[in-house]
Motif scaffolding. Structure first.
Motif, PDB file in Angstrom:
ATOM      1  N   THR A  91       0.881  -1.155   0.000  1.00 26.13           N
ATOM      2  CA  THR A  91       0.000   0.000   0.000  1.00 26.13           C
ATOM      3  C   THR A  91       0.925   1.213   0.000  1.00 26.13           C
ATOM      4  O   THR A  91       1.838   1.299   0.828  1.00 26.13           O
ATOM      5  CB  THR A  91      -0.879   0.031   1.269  1.00 26.13           C
ATOM      6  N   PHE A  92       0.715   2.111  -0.948  1.00 26.99           N
ATOM      7  CA  PHE A  92       1.561   3.294  -1.052  1.00 26.99           C
ATOM      8  C   PHE A  92       0.801   4.509  -0.545  1.00 26.99           C
ATOM      9  O   PHE A  92      -0.325   4.765  -0.949  1.00 26.99           O
ATOM     10  CB  PHE A  92       2.011   3.500  -2.498  1.00 26.99           C
ATOM     11  N   VAL A  93       1.450   5.244   0.357  1.00 27.62           N
ATOM     12  CA  VAL A  93       0.835   6.406   0.990  1.00 27.62           C
ATOM     13  C   VAL A  93       1.708   7.624   0.701  1.00 27.62           C
ATOM     14  O   VAL A  93       2.929   7.575   0.900  1.00 27.62           O
ATOM     15  CB  VAL A  93       0.719   6.193   2.520  1.00 27.62           C
ATOM     16  N   LEU A  94       1.076   8.696   0.234  1.00 19.30           N
ATOM     17  CA  LEU A  94       1.804   9.943   0.006  1.00 19.30           C
ATOM     18  C   LEU A  94       2.145  10.558   1.350  1.00 19.30           C
ATOM     19  O   LEU A  94       1.266  10.800   2.179  1.00 19.30           O
ATOM     20  CB  LEU A  94       0.962  10.913  -0.828  1.00 19.30           C
ATOM     21  N   ASP A  95       3.424  10.776   1.597  1.00 22.54           N
ATOM     22  CA  ASP A  95       3.886  11.327   2.866  1.00 22.54           C
ATOM     23  C   ASP A  95       4.129  12.821   2.696  1.00 22.54           C
ATOM     24  O   ASP A  95       4.975  13.229   1.903  1.00 22.54           O
ATOM     25  CB  ASP A  95       5.172  10.631   3.304  1.00 22.54           C
ATOM     26  N   GLU A  96       3.381  13.621   3.412  1.00 25.85           N
ATOM     27  CA  GLU A  96       3.466  15.077   3.308  1.00 25.85           C
ATOM     28  C   GLU A  96       4.333  15.691   4.409  1.00 25.85           C
ATOM     29  O   GLU A  96       4.397  16.902   4.540  1.00 25.85           O
ATOM     30  CB  GLU A  96       2.053  15.685   3.387  1.00 25.85           C
ATOM     31  N   SER A  97       5.005  14.874   5.204  1.00 27.84           N
ATOM     32  CA  SER A  97       5.727  15.396   6.365  1.00 27.84           C
ATOM     33  C   SER A  97       6.867  16.336   5.972  1.00 27.84           C
ATOM     34  O   SER A  97       7.127  17.315   6.668  1.00 27.84           O
ATOM     35  CB  SER A  97       6.254  14.257   7.229  1.00 27.84           C
ATOM     36  N   LEU A  98       7.557  16.064   4.853  1.00 22.64           N
ATOM     37  CA  LEU A  98       8.644  16.954   4.429  1.00 22.64           C
ATOM     38  C   LEU A  98       8.109  18.327   4.020  1.00 22.64           C
ATOM     39  O   LEU A  98       8.695  19.355   4.353  1.00 22.64           O
ATOM     40  CB  LEU A  98       9.449  16.325   3.289  1.00 22.64           C
ATOM     41  N   ASP A  99       6.972  18.342   3.310  1.00 19.23           N
ATOM     42  CA  ASP A  99       6.345  19.609   2.934  1.00 19.23           C
ATOM     43  C   ASP A  99       5.891  20.367   4.178  1.00 19.23           C
ATOM     44  O   ASP A  99       6.048  21.585   4.268  1.00 19.23           O
ATOM     45  CB  ASP A  99       5.140  19.379   2.017  1.00 19.23           C
ATOM     46  N   HIS A 100       5.335  19.620   5.120  1.00 15.85           N
ATOM     47  CA  HIS A 100       4.869  20.227   6.363  1.00 15.85           C
ATOM     48  C   HIS A 100       6.041  20.842   7.135  1.00 15.85           C
ATOM     49  O   HIS A 100       5.962  21.971   7.629  1.00 15.85           O
ATOM     50  CB  HIS A 100       4.149  19.171   7.205  1.00 15.85           C
TER      51      HIS A 100
END
Length: 114
Positions: A91-100
């Motif tokens: 399952t692939f999940v877009l990780d927004e932590s770097l943008d955050h």
């Protein structure tokens, strides 16, 4: 047992990073994508891969669609590269932590200028 899962997750992450860099020839892979982390279940049936994509929201969408489309190829390649009893379903999940984190840095930078 915990050390074994850490090693498996690290090995899957390494192989997955290589596949994303060199193995997917989909034209939708316009943005730079990297694997942030992988979490595999104890029974090795499922793995969740957190993917960070640099670019616009449209680039992120297209890249995640290309990765999702290549799911079978990714699983087969990982099965050949890593000797596991069972290759997990991904399952692939877009990780927004770097943008955050970048947004927080920008806000803190703006505050310190004032």
């Amino acid at each position: 047992m915990k050390n074994r899962m850490i090693r498996i997750n690290d090995e899957i992450m390494k192989e997955l990073s290589e596949i994303l860099r060199d193995g997917i020839k989909d034209p939708r892979m316009t943005a730079m994508a990297s694997v942030v982390r992988v979490e595999t279940t104890q029974d090795l049936k499922f793995a969740k891969a957190y993917i960070s994509v640099m670019g616009t929201d449209e680039d992120k969408e297209k890249t995640m669609a290309a990765i999702e489309n290549a799911k079978g190829h990714i699983r087969t390649t990982i099965a050949r590269a890593i000797d596991l009893r069972q290759t997990p379903e991904f399952t692939f999940v877009l990780d927004e932590s770097l943008d955050h984190g970048a947004r927080i840095d920008q806000i803190l930078g703006d505050i310190s200028k004032e």
